[in-house]
Structures are given as structure tokens and as C-alpha cells.
Write a protein that holds these residues in place. Sequence first.
Motif, PDB file in Angstrom:
ATOM      1  N   ALA A  38       0.836  -1.200   0.000  1.00 23.71           N
ATOM      2  CA  ALA A  38       0.000   0.000   0.000  1.00 23.71           C
ATOM      3  C   ALA A  38       0.875   1.255   0.000  1.00 23.71           C
ATOM      4  O   ALA A  38       2.071   1.200   0.317  1.00 23.71           O
ATOM      5  N   ILE A  39       0.256   2.377  -0.357  1.00 31.72           N
ATOM      6  CA  ILE A  39       0.916   3.693  -0.294  1.00 31.72           C
ATOM      7  C   ILE A  39       0.169   4.577   0.697  1.00 31.72           C
ATOM      8  O   ILE A  39       0.732   5.042   1.672  1.00 31.72           O
ATOM      9  N   ASP A  40      -1.118   4.780   0.438  1.00 31.42           N
ATOM     10  CA  ASP A  40      -1.987   5.466   1.394  1.00 31.42           C
ATOM     11  C   ASP A  40      -3.435   5.099   1.079  1.00 31.42           C
ATOM     12  O   ASP A  40      -3.702   4.289   0.179  1.00 31.42           O
ATOM     13  N   SER A  41      -4.376   5.708   1.783  1.00 34.54           N
ATOM     14  CA  SER A  41      -5.779   5.297   1.676  1.00 34.54           C
ATOM     15  C   SER A  41      -6.388   5.563   0.300  1.00 34.54           C
ATOM     16  O   SER A  41      -7.373   4.943  -0.074  1.00 34.54           O
ATOM     17  N   THR A  42      -5.798   6.470  -0.476  1.00 34.12           N
ATOM     18  CA  THR A  42      -6.375   6.799  -1.788  1.00 34.12           C
ATOM     19  C   THR A  42      -6.293   5.624  -2.759  1.00 34.12           C
ATOM     20  O   THR A  42      -7.000   5.609  -3.767  1.00 34.12           O
ATOM     21  N   TYR A  43      -5.426   4.652  -2.480  1.00 37.73           N
ATOM     22  CA  TYR A  43      -5.268   3.505  -3.381  1.00 37.73           C
ATOM     23  C   TYR A  43      -6.018   2.255  -2.904  1.00 37.73           C
ATOM     24  O   TYR A  43      -5.995   1.230  -3.579  1.00 37.73           O
ATOM     25  N   THR A  44      -6.673   2.338  -1.759  1.00 34.42           N
ATOM     26  CA  THR A  44      -7.289   1.143  -1.178  1.00 34.42           C
ATOM     27  C   THR A  44      -8.306   0.500  -2.115  1.00 34.42           C
ATOM     28  O   THR A  44      -8.289  -0.720  -2.328  1.00 34.42           O
ATOM     29  N   SER A  45      -9.213   1.293  -2.678  1.00 30.91           N
ATOM     30  CA  SER A  45     -10.256   0.703  -3.530  1.00 30.91           C
ATOM     31  C   SER A  45      -9.656   0.035  -4.759  1.00 30.91           C
ATOM     32  O   SER A  45     -10.117  -1.036  -5.176  1.00 30.91           O
ATOM     33  N   SER A  46      -8.607   0.618  -5.344  1.00 29.72           N
ATOM     34  CA  SER A  46      -7.930   0.009  -6.500  1.00 29.72           C
ATOM     35  C   SER A  46      -7.286  -1.320  -6.124  1.00 29.72           C
ATOM     36  O   SER A  46      -7.320  -2.284  -6.893  1.00 29.72           O
ATOM     37  N   MET A  47      -6.710  -1.380  -4.932  1.00 28.74           N
ATOM     38  CA  MET A  47      -6.077  -2.609  -4.459  1.00 28.74           C
ATOM     39  C   MET A  47      -7.121  -3.714  -4.261  1.00 28.74           C
ATOM     40  O   MET A  47      -6.907  -4.854  -4.683  1.00 28.74           O
ATOM     41  N   LEU A  48      -8.234  -3.360  -3.633  1.00 29.90           N
ATOM     42  CA  LEU A  48      -9.274  -4.360  -3.375  1.00 29.90           C
ATOM     43  C   LEU A  48      -9.867  -4.879  -4.685  1.00 29.90           C
ATOM     44  O   LEU A  48     -10.159  -6.079  -4.823  1.00 29.90           O
ATOM     45  N   LYS A  49     -10.028  -4.007  -5.661  1.00 32.35           N
ATOM     46  CA  LYS A  49     -10.562  -4.396  -6.968  1.00 32.35           C
ATOM     47  C   LYS A  49      -9.604  -5.391  -7.641  1.00 32.35           C
ATOM     48  O   LYS A  49     -10.018  -6.396  -8.212  1.00 32.35           O
ATOM     49  N   LEU A  50      -8.332  -5.097  -7.544  1.00 29.71           N
ATOM     50  CA  LEU A  50      -7.308  -5.967  -8.131  1.00 29.71           C
ATOM     51  C   LEU A  50      -7.363  -7.368  -7.512  1.00 29.71           C
ATOM     52  O   LEU A  50      -7.293  -8.383  -8.212  1.00 29.71           O
ATOM     53  N   GLN A  51      -7.532  -7.413  -6.196  1.00 27.81           N
ATOM     54  CA  GLN A  51      -7.580  -8.696  -5.504  1.00 27.81           C
ATOM     55  C   GLN A  51      -8.821  -9.493  -5.916  1.00 27.81           C
ATOM     56  O   GLN A  51      -8.768 -10.715  -6.060  1.00 27.81           O
ATOM     57  N   GLN A  52      -9.916  -8.797  -6.125  1.00 27.90           N
ATOM     58  CA  GLN A  52     -11.148  -9.470  -6.561  1.00 27.90           C
ATOM     59  C   GLN A  52     -10.997 -10.040  -7.968  1.00 27.90           C
ATOM     60  O   GLN A  52     -11.525 -11.101  -8.283  1.00 27.90           O
ATOM     61  N   GLU A  53     -10.264  -9.343  -8.816  1.00 30.35           N
ATOM     62  CA  GLU A  53     -10.110  -9.769 -10.210  1.00 30.35           C
ATOM     63  C   GLU A  53      -9.100 -10.904 -10.362  1.00 30.35           C
ATOM     64  O   GLU A  53      -9.205 -11.707 -11.290  1.00 30.35           O
ATOM     65  N   PHE A  54      -8.119 -10.965  -9.468  1.00 28.43           N
ATOM     66  CA  PHE A  54      -7.087 -12.013  -9.541  1.00 28.43           C
ATOM     67  C   PHE A  54      -6.923 -12.679  -8.167  1.00 28.43           C
ATOM     68  O   PHE A  54      -5.852 -12.623  -7.551  1.00 28.43           O
ATOM     69  N   PRO A  55      -7.989 -13.321  -7.669  1.00 27.17           N
ATOM     70  CA  PRO A  55      -7.975 -13.836  -6.286  1.00 27.17           C
ATOM     71  C   PRO A  55      -6.931 -14.917  -6.032  1.00 27.17           C
ATOM     72  O   PRO A  55      -6.492 -15.089  -4.895  1.00 27.17           O
ATOM     73  N   GLU A  56      -6.527 -15.647  -7.078  1.00 23.50           N
ATOM     74  CA  GLU A  56      -5.544 -16.727  -6.897  1.00 23.50           C
ATOM     75  C   GLU A  56      -4.109 -16.205  -6.899  1.00 23.50           C
ATOM     76  O   GLU A  56      -3.190 -16.921  -6.494  1.00 23.50           O
ATOM     77  N   ASN A  57      -3.914 -14.981  -7.374  1.00 23.95           N
ATOM     78  CA  ASN A  57      -2.556 -14.488  -7.612  1.00 23.95           C
ATOM     79  C   ASN A  57      -2.157 -13.276  -6.771  1.00 23.95           C
ATOM     80  O   ASN A  57      -0.966 -13.042  -6.557  1.00 23.95           O
ATOM     81  N   VAL A  58      -3.149 -12.504  -6.322  1.00 17.56           N
ATOM     82  CA  VAL A  58      -2.867 -11.215  -5.682  1.00 17.56           C
ATOM     83  C   VAL A  58      -3.066 -11.296  -4.169  1.00 17.56           C
ATOM     84  O   VAL A  58      -4.098 -11.767  -3.689  1.00 17.56           O
ATOM     85  N   PHE A  59      -2.059 -10.812  -3.434  1.00 17.45           N
ATOM     86  CA  PHE A  59      -2.058 -10.829  -1.974  1.00 17.45           C
ATOM     87  C   PHE A  59      -1.768  -9.407  -1.483  1.00 17.45           C
ATOM     88  O   PHE A  59      -0.743  -8.832  -1.841  1.00 17.45           O
ATOM     89  N   LEU A  60      -2.652  -8.866  -0.659  1.00 15.32           N
ATOM     90  CA  LEU A  60      -2.552  -7.458  -0.275  1.00 15.32           C
ATOM     91  C   LEU A  60      -1.859  -7.248   1.068  1.00 15.32           C
ATOM     92  O   LEU A  60      -1.958  -8.061   1.972  1.00 15.32           O
ATOM     93  N   MET A  61      -1.171  -6.111   1.149  1.00 14.59           N
ATOM     94  CA  MET A  61      -0.699  -5.616   2.437  1.00 14.59           C
ATOM     95  C   MET A  61      -1.249  -4.199   2.610  1.00 14.59           C
ATOM     96  O   MET A  61      -1.627  -3.553   1.625  1.00 14.59           O
ATOM     97  N   PHE A  62      -1.316  -3.758   3.840  1.00 14.81           N
ATOM     98  CA  PHE A  62      -1.800  -2.406   4.118  1.00 14.81           C
ATOM     99  C   PHE A  62      -0.771  -1.678   4.964  1.00 14.81           C
ATOM    100  O   PHE A  62      -0.131  -2.263   5.839  1.00 14.81           O
TER     101      PHE A  62
END
Length: 255
Positions: A38-62
Motif C-alpha cells: 500500500a501507499i496510502d488510503s487513496t489507493y485502497t479501492s484500486s487494491m481491493l478491486k485488483l484482488q477481486q479480479e485475480f484472487p488466486e494471484n494477488v495478496f494485499l498488504m496495508f
Amino acid sequence: MIITDTHTHLYSEAFDDDRDEMIKRAIDSNVKRFFIPAIDSTYTSSMLKLQQEFPENVFLMFGLHPTHVKENFKEELAHVEEMIHKHQCYAVGEIGIDLYWDKTFLKEQQTAFKTQIQLAKKYKLPIVIHCRDAFDEVFEVLESEKAEDLFGIFHCFTGTLEQAQQAISYNMMLGIGGVATFKNGKIDKFLHEISLEHIVLETDAPYLAPTPYRGKRNESAYIVNVLDKLVAIYQKTPEEIAAVTTENSKKVFGV
């Protein structure tokens, strides 16, 4: 062969025109695991969308990136903890200290770094450290928080052999990316003295593209060039480098 990119900003605006194609290029190159800082809260929704689109490949940190520590940093830290509560989180990151661009908020950066380390301990998560022109300051905070439950990755490691050994002493893996391929990158001169057990691969895409793409937009598929550099340094096969570094990433992130 499975390659793990432990640090890639796939949600970056730099990929807005071809994000899906860029991710597919990486997957086709055996890069199957992407850990997203993550960078800051402005990117949170983009990160969550990415994880939904590639659930097997994308792992998030905050986390709150040190260059984004401003007057409102306490609100941002509250957002980080809220996201850790609400969503599957694999690390607190990227966090740390950056004195390259601006020293105005050094005290706030130190406070935010320390607070987020304590957050990681609270939730039994690793940290992913950003350090630029700030090794002494970062090590000072790590020393004050040193403990069995402090562990993670020193992202984009560009220090000396001694600093590498110091980072490892705090239970940190070294994140090795494009800098290892640069003629003036320096770390390639001593990496052979560091056991591969302490190394993970990363791109930091869209930044720090490896040779021969230096100066251009980086993408996760280019991690293959970093892997090839480690093949030359450690005199092992690409499969061996990929296997060990991916196993190391599993030890850190728990997945």
C-alpha cells in the motif's frame, strides 16, 4: 516453476491502459504470486478491486508509505488498522523512512514507522520496509522494536554487506530487484556472501526496471531478468532460485 514478486504496485496509474495484459504477461512468464504494498488510503479501492479480479494471484498488504506521511498521518494509520480488520492482510507495508525527497516530516515518519511495527506485532504480521537515504534512522527504530515477533522484508535493499547483515539480524529477508542488474548497483558485488535463504525477489513495478529496461516502465514479468542475475551470482538453475525465493516468501507471508 513458480516465481513470486514480493513487491509490485499493480494498481499504479502507470498500468491503467494495459493492466490485465501486463498481469497476464507476468503469469505467462511463471510469475504466479504478486504481493501488493500500500501507499496510502487513496489507493485502497484500486487494491481491493485488483484482488477481486485475480484472487488466486494477488495478496494485499496495508500500510502508510513514508513519503505519504503528512499532517494527517494519524488518520491514515487508523485506516491501515481498519483495513487489517476488514480484509485479508499478509503484511504491514510498505512502511519505513525516506529522507531522499523531503526531511520535513522525519519525526512523523519515525512515529508512523514505529506505530506500524507495533500494529504488525499486534496482528502477528510481517512488515515490509521502505528505506531511502535513511539506513541509520530505520535501524534505530528496528533496534527499539527488536523482538522474536518482528520479521519481514527489507524491500529494494540497496545497502552495503554490513547493512545487509544488520537487516538480517532483525529477522528481515532482503528484497532484491532491478538494482541488482544495474552496472552501478553495487549489491551484486557482495550478494554471493549472503545465503539465498535470506533473499526474496521483487520488481517494485512500475519503478526500478531491471537492465535492459532501465529507465522504462517496470512490470512484474521483468522479474525474470532479476532471477537470471541471481542465477549468475549464485551459480544455480532458474528453477532452484525460483523455488528457494518463493519458499522464503511463504515463510514471511504465511501463504
